[in-house]
Structures are given as C-alpha cells and as structure tokens.
Design an enzyme around this catalytic site. Structure first.
Site, PDB file in Angstrom:
ATOM      1  CE1 TYR A  33     -97.230  85.629 -19.667  1.00 53.28           C
ATOM      2  CE2 TYR A  33     -98.469  87.538 -18.928  1.00 53.28           C
ATOM      3  CZ  TYR A  33     -98.098  86.212 -18.770  1.00 53.28           C
ATOM      4  OH  TYR A  33     -98.587  85.494 -17.718  1.00 53.28           O
ATOM      5  NE  ARG A  52     -91.435  88.807 -14.886  1.00 49.79           N
ATOM      6  CZ  ARG A  52     -92.488  88.818 -14.082  1.00 49.79           C
ATOM      7  NH1 ARG A  52     -92.466  88.117 -12.956  1.00 49.79           N
ATOM      8  NH2 ARG A  52     -93.571  89.519 -14.361  1.00 49.79           N
ATOM      9  NE  ARG A 100     -97.150  75.098 -37.708  1.00 49.22           N
ATOM     10  CZ  ARG A 100     -96.768  73.836 -37.512  1.00 49.22           C
ATOM     11  NH1 ARG A 100     -96.228  73.154 -38.500  1.00 49.22           N
ATOM     12  NH2 ARG A 100     -96.938  73.265 -36.333  1.00 49.22           N
ATOM     13  CE  LYS A 147     -95.549  87.929 -16.717  1.00 46.24           C
ATOM     14  NZ  LYS A 147     -96.506  87.056 -16.047  1.00 46.24           N
ATOM     15  CD  GLU A 179     -95.544  79.874 -10.514  1.00 49.01           C
ATOM     16  OE1 GLU A 179     -95.317  81.062 -10.257  1.00 49.01           O
ATOM     17  OE2 GLU A 179     -95.034  79.272 -11.472  1.00 49.01           O
ATOM     18  CG  LEU A 204     -93.051  84.498 -13.379  1.00 49.54           C
ATOM     19  CD1 LEU A 204     -92.418  84.250 -14.741  1.00 49.54           C
ATOM     20  CD2 LEU A 204     -94.291  85.355 -13.531  1.00 49.54           C
TER      21      LEU A 204
HETATM   22  N1  PMP Z   1     -96.586  83.165 -11.126  1.00 47.58           N
HETATM   23  C1  PMP Z   1     -97.258  83.067 -12.287  1.00 47.58           C
HETATM   24  C2  PMP Z   1     -97.449  81.720 -12.893  1.00 47.58           C
HETATM   25  C3  PMP Z   1     -97.775  84.219 -12.909  1.00 47.58           C
HETATM   26  O1  PMP Z   1     -98.430  84.125 -14.077  1.00 47.58           O
HETATM   27  C4  PMP Z   1     -97.612  85.474 -12.284  1.00 47.58           C
HETATM   28  C5  PMP Z   1     -98.175  86.742 -12.866  1.00 47.58           C
HETATM   29  N2  PMP Z   1     -97.947  86.901 -14.195  1.00 47.58           N
HETATM   30  C6  PMP Z   1     -96.910  85.529 -11.070  1.00 47.58           C
HETATM   31  C7  PMP Z   1     -96.409  84.348 -10.517  1.00 47.58           C
HETATM   32  C8  PMP Z   1     -96.676  86.839 -10.347  1.00 47.58           C
HETATM   33  O2  PMP Z   1     -95.675  87.584 -10.977  1.00 47.58           O
HETATM   34  P1  PMP Z   1     -95.664  89.182 -10.880  1.00 47.58           P
HETATM   35  O3  PMP Z   1     -95.621  89.507  -9.434  1.00 47.58           O
HETATM   36  O4  PMP Z   1     -94.426  89.568 -11.581  1.00 47.58           O
HETATM   37  O5  PMP Z   1     -96.914  89.646 -11.548  1.00 47.58           O
END
Ligand code: PMP
Length: 284
Positions: A33, A52, A100, A147, A179, A204
């Site tokens: 996503y 991305r 499945r 993601k 994070e 991410l």
């Molecule tokens: N880390 C994680 C785990 C996230 O879910 C997100 C946001 N989706 C981010 C960092 C920040 O990424 P972005 O700046 O691309 O929204």
C-alpha cells in the site's frame, strides 16, 4: 456522505465497492500500500510514493496493475470526484484473487483499490504540544522496507501506547530504535545533530524521511544516519517523527521521561515549517 472509491478500473460509490473473498490481500496479507497526502487539493510527493510502490511490488514479484501515469490520473480523479481539499489517498495493490494456496498463483490479476480520507492534517493540535511515546519490542517481520498491508503488530503497538496514555510507540530491536509504528524516528542531540536510523531492510524507507533529510541538509543542519537507543533519545535535546500524513511531528516524552525541556523543540518546529512550505510548492 458517501465517497467515490476506485476498484479495478471503476469509480463507484463506496457501498458498491467489492473485492473477492479469495483475494490474497484478505487471505495472506499478500498486498502492498501507499498513503499520499493531499493539501490544497494537490498531491504531496506523488513521485516518491509511486516509485516506492513499484519497488514494493518488484520485491514481491507482483505485477503493477497500472502505469505511473495512470496512477497519477486515478489519484487526481479521486481528488476531483470527492472534492478533496485536505486529507489522504490510500492505495492498495494485492496479488489478486486465486484459489487458496500458499504458493503465488501464476495467473491472478492484481487488485487495485484507492480511496480518499478527508482530514485536517496541517492544523494538528499535536504539532503544538508534541507526542508522548512509549517503547515496545519490534516484533514485526524483517522485510520492513516492503510496505505490506500486514499491519497487525503496528496496530497492537498503537493499542499498547493508548493503554499507557501515550500517542504512539517506538519499536526497539537489539537495543536500538528501529522506527515508530507508522513513522520514522529521529532525535536531535544536545549539539544539534539530527540522528535517524540508516536505511536497510529493518525500516520503511519513508518518503517524508527522504524529503526532510534533504531539506535539513539544504538548511545547513547536521545529519547522522545511525541507530540510537531509547536512553540516548531520553537524553536528547529534541525528538520527532515523520510520515506522509503527520509531516514532521515533535515528540516530547519517551517512557515517561521528558525530552529536553519537555516542550516542542525549535528544530522539529522549523523542519515542520520548511517541509510544509516546500511540499506545498512542489505539490502536483
Ligand atoms: N515507517 C513505518 C513503519 C510506516 O508505516 C510509515 C508510514 N506509512 C513510515 C515509516 C513513514 O513513511 P512515509 O514518510 O513514506 O509516510
């Protein structure tokens, strides 16, 4: 008020939008996503999000359902059809519907869904008072650079934070912060250096992170990309997080300890201002 959403080539009222019960996004979290912010009816950092997405798809051997140009067109059409001025566009691609089976199907058509969420993002009251954070163990899978829609652990993390009277959680692995549950994490040392974990499979690759680091460097701020501990964060001058929908958001407390003065710091405030100004200028 009913939104118009996008499902596999069609713009439909949200009540009429459907996806198969055999969709692998539903059965295996086999999907990825993106969330793109909209300010003044324009898309923030669309290119970064589209690039991305392409990378996430490629890491999972998944086909892109549409081209980047078509994706931009769909985003713009949804903004228009929903009169979206400020908020987000959520996009999800799954490997599609198939009987499945753990092994990837060879003949599935990817599912593409997008919808809008109208929300005030700039005037977020938390930007003035800052967030309270707790630390939790990072128990996610280890390809966090992809993601995917498997967001159960981040959801649990948000609930743990809520139960502790905090706004969010930072995840810790082998003693170092990876994070936030839905954002990248930063501290500002007492000498003014911005510290954030380097890119790897462990986090991410935030689109907002890339933009903010570039803008910070342009503003002559010093940046160090390396891991840091919760203890270092608690002794820092400032802390903040970044994400597409919260931009730069100050953090004022970690595990009950004030960061610096316990108030929103000047560097986080300045970066939020610069990021919003620049992003608005570059919005499409
Ligand atoms: N880390 C994680 C785990 C996230 O879910 C997100 C946001 N989706 C981010 C960092 C920040 O990424 P972005 O700046 O691309 O929204």
């Amino acid at each position: 008020m009913s939104r118009t959403v996008y499902v596999n080539g069609a713009y439909v009222p949200e009540e009429e939008a459907t996806v198969s019960v055999f969709d692998r996004g539903f059965l295996f979290a086999d999907g990825v996503y993106e969330v793109t912010s909209v300010l003044d009816g324009k898309l923030i950092a669309f290119d970064g999000h589209a690039d991305r997405l392409a990378r996430s798809l490629s890491e999972l051997d998944m086909d892109a359902p549409v081209t980047k140009e078509e994706l931009l067109e769909i985003h713009r059409e949804l903004v228009k059809r929903n009169d979206l001025v400020e908020g987000m566009i959520y996009l999800q691609v799954t490997r599609g519907a198939a009987d499945r089976d753990f092994a990837y199907p060879t003949d599935a058509t990817p599912t593409l869904v997008l919808f809008t969420q109208s929300k005030g993002l700039v005037d977020n009251p938390l930007a003035d008072v800052g967030m309270k954070i707790i630390s939790i163990e990072d128990q996610r899978w280890v390809r966090r650079d992809i993601k995917t829609v498997q967001l159960l652990y981040p959801s649990m993390g948000k609930m743990m934070a809520k139960a502790a009277g905090a706004h969010d959680a930072w995840m810790v692995e082998d003693g170092f912060v990876t994070e936030g549950t839905s954002n990248n994490a930063y501290i500002v040392t007492k000498s003014g250096t911005i510290v954030t974990r380097q890119l790897s499979h462990e986090i991410l690759h935030g689109i907002t992170r890339a933009a903010v680091l570039k803008m910070a460097a342009e503003a002559q701020m010093t940046i160090e990309e390396r891991p840091f501990t919760i203890e270092e964060a608690q002794n820092a001058a400032e802390a903040f997080v970044t994400s597409a929908s919260t931009f730069v958001m100050p953090v004022v407390e970690i595990d009950g300890e004030d960061i610096g003065t316990g108030k929103v710091g000047p560097i986080a405030s300045r970066l939020r201002e610069i990021y919003l100004d620049e992003s608005r200028k570059e919005a499409i």
